[in-house]
Write an enzyme that holds these catalytic residues in place. Structure first.
Site, PDB file in Angstrom:
ATOM      1  N   LYS A 208       9.271   8.709  17.057  1.00 49.00           N
ATOM      2  CA  LYS A 208       8.098   7.981  16.521  1.00 49.00           C
ATOM      3  C   LYS A 208       7.370   7.591  17.410  1.00 49.00           C
ATOM      4  O   LYS A 208       7.647   7.830  18.576  1.00 49.00           O
ATOM      5  CB  LYS A 208       8.620   6.862  15.450  1.00 49.00           C
TER       6      LYS A 208
HETATM    7  C1  PLP Z   1      11.795   8.314  10.369  1.00 50.77           C
HETATM    8  C2  PLP Z   1      11.307   8.339   8.872  1.00 50.77           C
HETATM    9  C3  PLP Z   1      11.903   7.178   8.130  1.00 50.77           C
HETATM   10  C4  PLP Z   1      13.290   6.360   8.302  1.00 50.77           C
HETATM   11  O1  PLP Z   1      13.094   5.614   9.626  1.00 50.77           O
HETATM   12  P1  PLP Z   1      14.673   5.483  10.604  1.00 50.77           P
HETATM   13  O2  PLP Z   1      14.098   4.610  11.613  1.00 50.77           O
HETATM   14  O3  PLP Z   1      15.059   6.711  11.034  1.00 50.77           O
HETATM   15  O4  PLP Z   1      15.546   4.868   9.448  1.00 50.77           O
HETATM   16  C5  PLP Z   1      11.412   7.059   6.868  1.00 50.77           C
HETATM   17  N1  PLP Z   1      10.485   7.702   6.463  1.00 50.77           N
HETATM   18  C6  PLP Z   1       9.863   8.743   7.094  1.00 50.77           C
HETATM   19  C7  PLP Z   1       8.834   9.338   6.418  1.00 50.77           C
HETATM   20  C8  PLP Z   1      10.329   8.811   8.362  1.00 50.77           C
HETATM   21  O5  PLP Z   1       9.496   9.820   9.174  1.00 50.77           O
END
Ligand code: PLP
Length: 397
Positions: A196
């Site tokens: 991210k």
């Molecule tokens: C990455 C992601 C999540 C979950 O995040 P984590 O930190 O991996 O638990 C939820 N929704 C979307 C759309 C994502 O891309």
């Protein structure tokens, strides 16, 4: 001239594998973590509120509550929104499973509604048509970092008294009609997983403008207990009250320090992501078989992902073959996402099946995610484009 594809025994475009996403961690990040490791507080210490303040300021929100994953952020948001058994929550299928799982954690039913064909974001008209007396909220996802059509979504939400829980895991730094993502919906959940925009290894943040919601979120990440360890130590007492059933979703100070350090670089990384995306869009205009998603004139996407649709009518092979051919060229393509309602859990528990969301399903068959991350070089991007040209040239009708 036709180059022999790597999948057919030719030489790959790249020698080394280019992933679709990757964190950037520098010496300042490492030092920030080391400093906390040498301090008194590894968790529930002063770095937590410092990170939360910095994060809230970054997205123009009143309050931020740090938790240990984006999934925990969604779970906390659904809980704080008061969702429970018997409720329905409208969700997009074009997302990672966690966006819908959070509804199931609360004992509620996710109702999948279709997306717009050009952005693949949830369709406000489809939301309206799916509202029932049991509907309590909408989980939106700013797919790839492109904000949803919030004016229309807000109207449906207000007409029916629904809360909007925004899964902004892709959208840190995105802007909708001049307003930062995080600044206008009731609950906005971010993820700081390494792919991210910023990372804390694992981590998440929920932002809100409502002080009562912020308090519920803080309780929820700390077992439902009203004070944290450091507060009790400061007050010299031992009493605490558990007022709600919560979890241990705390983000340690070690990781909050990393988050603070990473936040300082977000703006420059957004510039880089936007520049790479613009280069992709320009280069792909030469390849009619490969279509980028639409970008609305009134948004500034955060470009978590660069997703294209392969026009299969113009190709002699399916998406899986294109995917494998690009991987063989050492391009780390991916697919975001398998529609959530396709997963066996949802089929078995909620009876979902094909044709529930035909637009999302048709799009899914054609999706490919190209590599995009701030540390990617212009040469890396050139390799991706060369590989796409090579593969499309071989398989076009
Ligand atoms: C990455 C992601 C999540 C979950 O995040 P984590 O930190 O991996 O638990 C939820 N929704 C979307 C759309 C994502 O891309």
């Amino acid at each position: 001239m036709t180059e022999k594809l790597a999948i057919e025994g030719g030489t790959p475009v790249r020698e080394s594998y280019l992933p679709y996403g990757r964190q950037s961690v520098d010496d300042a990040d490492i030092q920030a973590v080391v400093d906390v490791l040498k301090s008194d507080w590894l968790t529930t210490g002063p770095k937590v509120p410092e990170y939360e303040k910095a994060f809230a300021a970054c997205v123009d929100a009143e309050f931020a509550v740090a938790v240990n994953s984006g999934t925990a952020a969604l779970h906390a948001a659904v809980h704080a929104a008061g969702i429970g058994p018997g409720d329905e929550v409208i969700v997009t299928p074009m997302t990672f499973a966690a966006s819908a799982n959070c509804v199931v954690y609360a004992g509620a039913r996710p109702v999948f509604v279709d997306v717009q064909p050009d952005t693949l974001n949830i369709d406000p008209g489809a939301i309206e048509r799916s509202v029932t007396p049991r509907t309590k909220a909408i989980v939106t996802v700013d797919y790839t970092g492109h904000p949803c059509d919030y004016d229309e979504i807000r109207k449906v939400a207000d007409d029916h008294g629904l809360k909007v829980i925004e899964d902004a895991a892709h959208a840190l730094g995105a802007v909708y009609r001049g307003a930062k993502i995080g600044s206008f919906n009731e609950f906005v959940a971010f993820s700081t997983h390494p792919v991210k925009h910023i990372t804390t290894g694992e981590g998440g943040v929920v932002v809100t403008d409502d002080p009562d919601s912020a308090e519920r979120l803080r309780h929820f990440r700390n077992h439902g207990i009203t004070t944290e360890h450091r507060e009790r130590q400061n007050k010299g007492g031992w009493l605490y009250e558990m007022v709600d059933l919560g979890y241990n979703y705390r983000l340690p100070d070690v990781l909050c320090a990393l988050g603070i350090s990473q936040l300082g670089k977000l703006d420059s990384w957004l510039v880089r992501r936007r520049s790479l995306a613009a280069h992709y869009t320009e280069a792909l205009a030469q390849i009619p078989e490969v279509r980028p998603l639409a970008v609305r004139s009134y948004v500034q996407p955060a470009w978590h992902l660069y997703v294209v649709q392969i026009d299969l009518k113009r190709m002699t092979v399916d998406r899986a073959t294109v995917f494998r051919a690009l991987r063989a060229e050492n391009i780390g393509v991916n697919v975001h996402y398998i529609p959530v309602h396709y997963h066996p859990f949802y089929r078995e528990r909620f009876g979902t099946s094909e044709n529930l969301c035909p637009i999302a399903e048709a799009a899914y068959d054609q999706l490919v995610t190209l590599p995009l991350f701030p540390g990617m070089s212009q040469a890396d991007l050139g390799d991706v484009i060369r590989a796409v040209h090579k593969v499309v040239h071989r398989y076009r009708r």
